[in-house]
Scaffold this motif. Structure first.
Motif, PDB file in Angstrom:
ATOM      1  N   THR A  93       2.059   7.819  -7.599  1.00 31.55           N
ATOM      2  CA  THR A  93       1.040   8.788  -7.173  1.00 31.55           C
ATOM      3  C   THR A  93       0.362   9.394  -8.398  1.00 31.55           C
ATOM      4  O   THR A  93      -0.863   9.548  -8.447  1.00 31.55           O
ATOM      5  CB  THR A  93       1.695   9.904  -6.324  1.00 31.55           C
ATOM      6  OG1 THR A  93       2.377   9.274  -5.245  1.00 31.55           O
ATOM      7  CG2 THR A  93       0.659  10.878  -5.792  1.00 31.55           C
ATOM      8  N   ARG A 133      -6.797   5.799  -4.719  1.00 29.70           N
ATOM      9  CA  ARG A 133      -5.814   6.759  -4.195  1.00 29.70           C
ATOM     10  C   ARG A 133      -5.172   6.243  -2.905  1.00 29.70           C
ATOM     11  O   ARG A 133      -4.036   6.561  -2.604  1.00 29.70           O
ATOM     12  CB  ARG A 133      -6.484   8.109  -3.912  1.00 29.70           C
ATOM     13  CG  ARG A 133      -6.826   8.884  -5.164  1.00 29.70           C
ATOM     14  CD  ARG A 133      -7.206  10.329  -4.844  1.00 29.70           C
ATOM     15  NE  ARG A 133      -7.628  11.016  -6.067  1.00 29.70           N
ATOM     16  CZ  ARG A 133      -8.885  11.128  -6.467  1.00 29.70           C
ATOM     17  NH1 ARG A 133      -9.866  10.632  -5.746  1.00 29.70           N
ATOM     18  NH2 ARG A 133      -9.181  11.762  -7.585  1.00 29.70           N
ATOM     19  N   GLY A 134      -5.926   5.415  -2.182  1.00 29.43           N
ATOM     20  CA  GLY A 134      -5.417   4.931  -0.899  1.00 29.43           C
ATOM     21  C   GLY A 134      -4.546   3.681  -1.001  1.00 29.43           C
ATOM     22  O   GLY A 134      -4.050   3.194   0.023  1.00 29.43           O
ATOM     23  N   LYS A 147      -1.968   6.858  -9.895  1.00 31.34           N
ATOM     24  CA  LYS A 147      -3.189   6.727  -9.081  1.00 31.34           C
ATOM     25  C   LYS A 147      -4.128   7.900  -9.362  1.00 31.34           C
ATOM     26  O   LYS A 147      -5.339   7.727  -9.510  1.00 31.34           O
ATOM     27  CB  LYS A 147      -2.830   6.688  -7.586  1.00 31.34           C
ATOM     28  CG  LYS A 147      -2.333   5.319  -7.142  1.00 31.34           C
ATOM     29  CD  LYS A 147      -2.328   5.187  -5.641  1.00 31.34           C
ATOM     30  CE  LYS A 147      -1.023   5.605  -5.043  1.00 31.34           C
ATOM     31  NZ  LYS A 147      -0.913   5.308  -3.611  1.00 31.34           N
ATOM     32  N   GLU A 194      -1.591   1.308  -1.033  1.00 33.59           N
ATOM     33  CA  GLU A 194      -0.210   1.471  -0.553  1.00 33.59           C
ATOM     34  C   GLU A 194       0.756   0.801  -1.516  1.00 33.59           C
ATOM     35  O   GLU A 194       0.429  -0.211  -2.144  1.00 33.59           O
ATOM     36  CB  GLU A 194      -0.067   0.797   0.825  1.00 33.59           C
ATOM     37  CG  GLU A 194      -0.988   1.350   1.896  1.00 33.59           C
ATOM     38  CD  GLU A 194      -0.480   2.677   2.462  1.00 33.59           C
ATOM     39  OE1 GLU A 194       0.687   3.014   2.181  1.00 33.59           O
ATOM     40  OE2 GLU A 194      -1.272   3.361   3.130  1.00 33.59           O
ATOM     41  N   GLN A 224      -9.566  -3.032  -1.923  1.00 34.88           N
ATOM     42  CA  GLN A 224      -8.476  -2.614  -2.815  1.00 34.88           C
ATOM     43  C   GLN A 224      -8.837  -2.800  -4.299  1.00 34.88           C
ATOM     44  O   GLN A 224      -8.053  -3.362  -5.075  1.00 34.88           O
ATOM     45  CB  GLN A 224      -7.208  -3.397  -2.488  1.00 34.88           C
ATOM     46  CG  GLN A 224      -6.726  -3.153  -1.073  1.00 34.88           C
ATOM     47  CD  GLN A 224      -5.384  -3.811  -0.776  1.00 34.88           C
ATOM     48  OE1 GLN A 224      -4.794  -4.468  -1.615  1.00 34.88           O
ATOM     49  NE2 GLN A 224      -4.912  -3.626   0.431  1.00 34.88           N
ATOM     50  N   ALA A 269     -11.501   6.808  -4.455  1.00 34.93           N
ATOM     51  CA  ALA A 269     -10.898   6.988  -3.121  1.00 34.93           C
ATOM     52  C   ALA A 269     -10.053   5.767  -2.757  1.00 34.93           C
ATOM     53  O   ALA A 269      -8.921   5.898  -2.262  1.00 34.93           O
ATOM     54  CB  ALA A 269     -11.996   7.203  -2.088  1.00 34.93           C
ATOM     55  N   ALA A 270     -10.597   4.574  -3.007  1.00 37.00           N
ATOM     56  CA  ALA A 270      -9.845   3.359  -2.681  1.00 37.00           C
ATOM     57  C   ALA A 270      -8.556   3.288  -3.494  1.00 37.00           C
ATOM     58  O   ALA A 270      -7.500   2.889  -2.987  1.00 37.00           O
ATOM     59  CB  ALA A 270     -10.709   2.131  -2.962  1.00 37.00           C
TER      60      ALA A 270
END
Lengths: 463, 468
Positions: free
Chosen positions: A163, A209-210, A166, A212, A86, A206-207
């Motif tokens: 979002t 955007r992922g 991010k 939570e 993360q 990528a991390a």
């Protein structure tokens, strides 16, 4: 004939060019140094310090007539506190607080409120802490601090705004991936630890955007408690102004302090990290050394050490390779570890020779440290003079950061006073602790020529 | 609503103008003095009306290079024994540097003549080093606790000093001597440093940006702050000397002091230092008549498209409206960001380009990175369409005002910033008051809308497209 010859010779002299022909008028033929006077002893800038009702510490310096108030909020969470997988969680959490809605306010209303105040919060995340920096016109100090307090206490992390955040941050990571300066910072982090830790894991679009929302909320609950905040302020302020503006923050329950995870193991072998860029001719080099935990005093000693090393490297490279554009460095401490970095810039053609020279010199110094007490005294004096030019906010922010990083061992005295306690022996000891031969990490970015024999200097890693 | 009231109230509470003294010396140089609590420090500025726009063909990069050479010392500071012993040796070095540069330009660096001259040059430098020391001037500053810096823009060259209050006399004495007779002891060393700066700048959008300036204002100026690497390599001592002689006159410069000093004492010291520099003719004002607008392809190294709008000088009454218009477009963000995502790898917001940017004509511009996508024309079409659609309102104007006020306050936060602002205004408007006040509150929505209307007219913009 003789007169004509003399005239010719004199005429030749008058063709002097580029400044050598210019004459100073007699009235300006003084030695400027003769106007030097005995330096007036400086009273160092001493930040005032107060504690809010819930224990949050505030460092501040009054700046009469300054139109702006500068604010730095130090947060006791950094990269080390980000779980594996993360990276970027702290940045996203702090930015989310300021840009993704707060309490009943939508992200749009929150953003408009900040814009009306002319406030743009800037978030930076370091190894063991992070910081939100902002400034505002003096008359807007109170309303701006209410917004800051809300962002820390009740961020709503509205989903669509998060979002967008991010996406923006991920785009930034992608765009910066090719820039040498960013690569250097990124590589220093990777070089300092295994990737199986929050500290060493690389930034990843990528991390990010992922990530939570639940993870962000949990991170905010952990990091943004008042127990993890130290505030630095500078501006046209009195203690009463400070207390009044921070009233909303003072009303919050103190909460628990973050417990940082143990640091990852230090690198065991010498490595060379190459990140070539196709343009230009300048090569930037960082020689990085990991140490055990550094005390507040170690960091002051470290500033003298870096000054000493920079002088040695500058002279050595000037004498051997001819090309060195700059030499500097720093000493940073994170939870349970320290990092000493020596940086220099040189030219592509001689980069390998220069790196080889510097690593050889460092190894030689490790066996026989050359600095006498007199040299250390001179360095201390130079650093004290330089400290005199630091901005007031830099001084107050450094005090707040020191308090956050060193807790009860924090030395509240001005750094110029602390320099007086640095001895030549302490400088030598810190050098030996940090620059263990065979474990240095050498990071080379810019116009690197990969064909040069880098492998002779250590295991080559080309990210 | 509440916030708006707070803001309006806050801006009306800005402090009253401080007591400033302006001094005009007999040689024409003007100084502005402002005592201000600053921790026993004084921020000093010497600003010369000499920048990249003053360069003539063949002089690209010279203004910036001169700034680097300015700290090589004077006939007094930097001479190990006596100037009369050093001067012929230094002259030999500079003559050989001149001839070496000519040989490199004509026959190449590896030619027999260039290499022979290089050998002679090294030997001459070694002989000169017995008598001269190019680090002496900076050592004097370091020893006295003075921190220095300098910058060159399109308009001006600015020398800064952060000076312990008790060393103010020394700083004024040293700067006056340097201004009157700088000695270029550090020519080859600094050319290396400047060359690297030039190489670094080449990686940015400077190629297209320079072309944009040329399109906007024409003329045969190089429009290049540092000069290209080839320009820098070919700079000769005599070129820099000619540029210095043309522009570095006291009447073409201003100074500012802000910090802990007593005005009467500072004025006395100015009479004993800067006033002793002989007056010389002032350089003619540069002509920045806008060229006809248009579109032109430019060959370069970076695939950028730049769109520029001619904007008024910051001293003109309509300048604040242009500034706020740019900020509103930036705050609104949508059109440019959308284009970035769809059609370009990255782009800038509509912003005031660094140009002849202090007080002369500005450019408002936006840059699109078209890396390899071949869609530059589409980008431009959509950009202009977005401008036409853009409808500013009062709320946006208010936000732009807040941002502009804060940015101005940021510039004035430190004594160094105040000194620079005072010097700029003294130089270009002869009115220091405009440095410490803003005119954003006077700008109406109609004035801003007029700016946007003008932007959409083809006659007001220029486009530079750089293709590799």
């Amino acid at each position: 004939m003789r007169a004509a010859l003399l005239l010719l010779l004199f005429g030749g002299c008058t063709k002097l060019i580029a400044g050598t022909s210019r004459e100073l008028p007699p009235s300006l033929q003084y030695d400027p140094a003769s106007f030097a006077v005995q330096p007036v002893p400086r009273l160092p800038i001493v930040p005032s310090r107060l504690q809010l009702g819930n224990g949050v510490e505030v460092f501040w310096v009054a700046m009469p007539e300054a139109p702006l108030v500068d604010v730095s909020v130090m947060v006791n969470c950094g990269r080390t506190d980000e779980p594996v997988g993360q990276p970027g969680l702290t940045t996203l959490t702090l930015r989310g607080g300021f840009f993704a809605g707060v309490g009943d306010l939508s992200p749009l209303a929150q953003g408009e409120g900040l814009e009306r105040l002319g406030v743009t919060p800037r978030v930076s995340v370091d190894d063991g802490f992070s910081m939100v920096r902002l400034s505002m016109l003096r008359p807007l100090f109170e309303p701006a601090m209410r917004q800051v307090s809300d962002a820390l206490e009740k961020p709503s992390f509205e989903a669509s705004a998060m979002t967008t955040l991010k996406t923006d941050l991920a785009s930034l990571i992608d765009a910066n991936a090719t820039r040498a300066e960013v690569s250097m910072r990124e590589l220093v982090r990777r070089a300092m630890s295994s990737s199986q830790s929050g500290l060493g894991q690389p930034s990843s679009a990528a991390a990010l955007r992922g990530l939570e929302l639940d993870a962000v909320r949990a991170h905010a609950r952990k990091c943004l408690q008042p127990a993890n905040l130290v505030i630095a302020l500078s501006g046209d302020l009195t203690e009463r102004d400070v207390r009044a503006a921070l009233q909303p923050l003072a009303g919050r329950v103190r909460g628990a302090q973050v417990v940082h995870p143990p640091p990852p193991p230090p690198p065991g072998t010498q490595r060379v990290w190459l990140s070539p860029s196709p343009r230009g001719s300048r090569v930037d080099v960082a020689v990085v050394a990991r140490t055990g935990p550094l005390s507040a005093h170690d960091r002051v000693v470290g500033r003298v050490l870096i000054g000493a090393l920079a002088g040695l490297v500058w002279d050595d490279l000037r004498n051997t390779q001819g090309h060195v554009y700059s030499v500097d460095g720093d000493v940073e401490s994170g939870p349970g570890f320290g990092v000493v970095t020596l940086r220099f810039s040189t030219r592509r053609e001689v980069a390998w020779l220069a790196v080889n020279e510097v690593t050889t010199v460092l190894q030689a110094l490790w066996s026989r440290w050359p600095l006498s007490t007199a040299v250390v005294d001179a360095l201390r004096q130079e650093l004290k003079t330089n400290a005199f030019h630091e901005s007031r906010h830099a001084v107050v922010a450094a005090a707040a950061r020191g308090r956050l990083l060193h807790g009860s061992t924090f030395d509240p005295r001005p750094v110029v006073e602390q320099f007086d306690e640095v001895s030549a022996t302490q400088v030598a000891q810190l050098f030996v602790r940090a620059f263990t031969p065979g474990r240095l990490q050498v990071i080379v970015t810019g116009a690197v020529d990969p064909q040069q024999p880098w492998a002779e200097l250590g295991t080559v890693t080309a990210p | 609503m509440v916030l708006s009231l707070v803001l309006a109230c806050a801006l009306s509470q800005m402090p009253a103008l401080p007591k400033v003294t302006v001094v005009t010396l007999s040689n024409g140089m003007r100084w502005v003095l402002l005592p201000r609590p600053n921790g026993l420090r004084v921020s000093g500025v010497v600003m010369v009306d000499s920048g990249a726009v003053h360069e003539r063909p063949g002089e690209a990069g010279v203004a910036h290079f001169l700034e680097h050479l300015a700290f090589g010392g004077t006939p007094i500071v930097g001479t190990r024994r006596e100037w009369r012993l050093e001067a012929p040796l230094l002259d030999e070095v500079l003559q050989l540097t001149e001839r070496h540069a000519a040989a490199v330009a004509e026959k190449g660096a590896r030619s027999g003549e260039a290499m022979a001259l290089e050998t002679r040059l090294i030997s001459a430098e070694q002989a000169w080093e017995e008598q001269g020391d190019f680090r002496a001037f900076l050592r004097l500053y370091a020893r006295s606790g003075i921190q220095h810096n300098a910058t060159t823009s399109y308009d001006v060259t600015t020398y800064f000093g952060d000076v312990p209050a008790e060393q103010l006399h020394l700083w004024l004495a040293a700067e006056a001597q340097r201004f009157a007779a700088p000695v270029f002891r550090n020519f080859r060393t600094e050319r290396d440093v400047v060359l690297q700066e030039s190489i670094d700048r080449e990686t940015a959008t400077t190629g297209a940006s320079n072309a944009l300036w040329q399109l906007a204002f024409g003329g045969n100026r190089p429009w290049n702050l540092t000069g290209s690497p080839a320009d820098v390599r070919s700079i000769r001592p005599s070129t820099v000397d000619a540029f210095y002689s043309r522009l570095s006159s006291p009447s073409n410069a201003v100074g500012a002091l802000v910090g802990d000093f007593e005005v009467g004492q500072a004025v006395k010291w100015l009479h004993e230092t800067f006033e002793l520099i002989p007056a010389r003719p002032t350089a003619a004002e540069v002509d920045l008549t806008p060229a006809p607008p248009g579109f032109r392809g430019v060959t370069g190294t970076e695939p950028w498209v730049l769109v520029g709008f001619q904007a008024p000088a910051s001293t003109e009454a309509r300048a604040p409206a242009h500034e706020l218009a740019a900020l509103m477009f930036e705050l609104q963000g949508g059109p440019v960001s959308g284009l970035c995502v769809d059609l370009a790898s990255s782009c800038s917001d509509l912003e005031l380009f660094e140009g002849p940017g202090l007080a002369r004509t500005h450019l408002l511009g936006v840059a699109f990175d078209q890396r390899g996508n071949g869609r530059a024309a589409e980008t431009l079409e959509r950009f202009f369409a977005s401008l036409q659609r853009f409808k500013p309102d009062d709320a946006m104007l208010e936000r732009a005002r807040a941002l502009a006020e804060r940015r101005r306050a940021t510039e004035l936060q430190t004594s160094a910033g105040v000194a620079r602002a005072l010097a700029v205004d003294l130089m270009f408007t002869n009115d220091w008051k405009s440095a410490l006040t803003t005119r954003y509150q006077e700008v109406s929505l109609e004035a801003v809308m007029k700016v946007f209307e003008d932007f959409t007219l083809e006659r007001s913009w220029v486009v530079a497209q750089e293709t590799p």
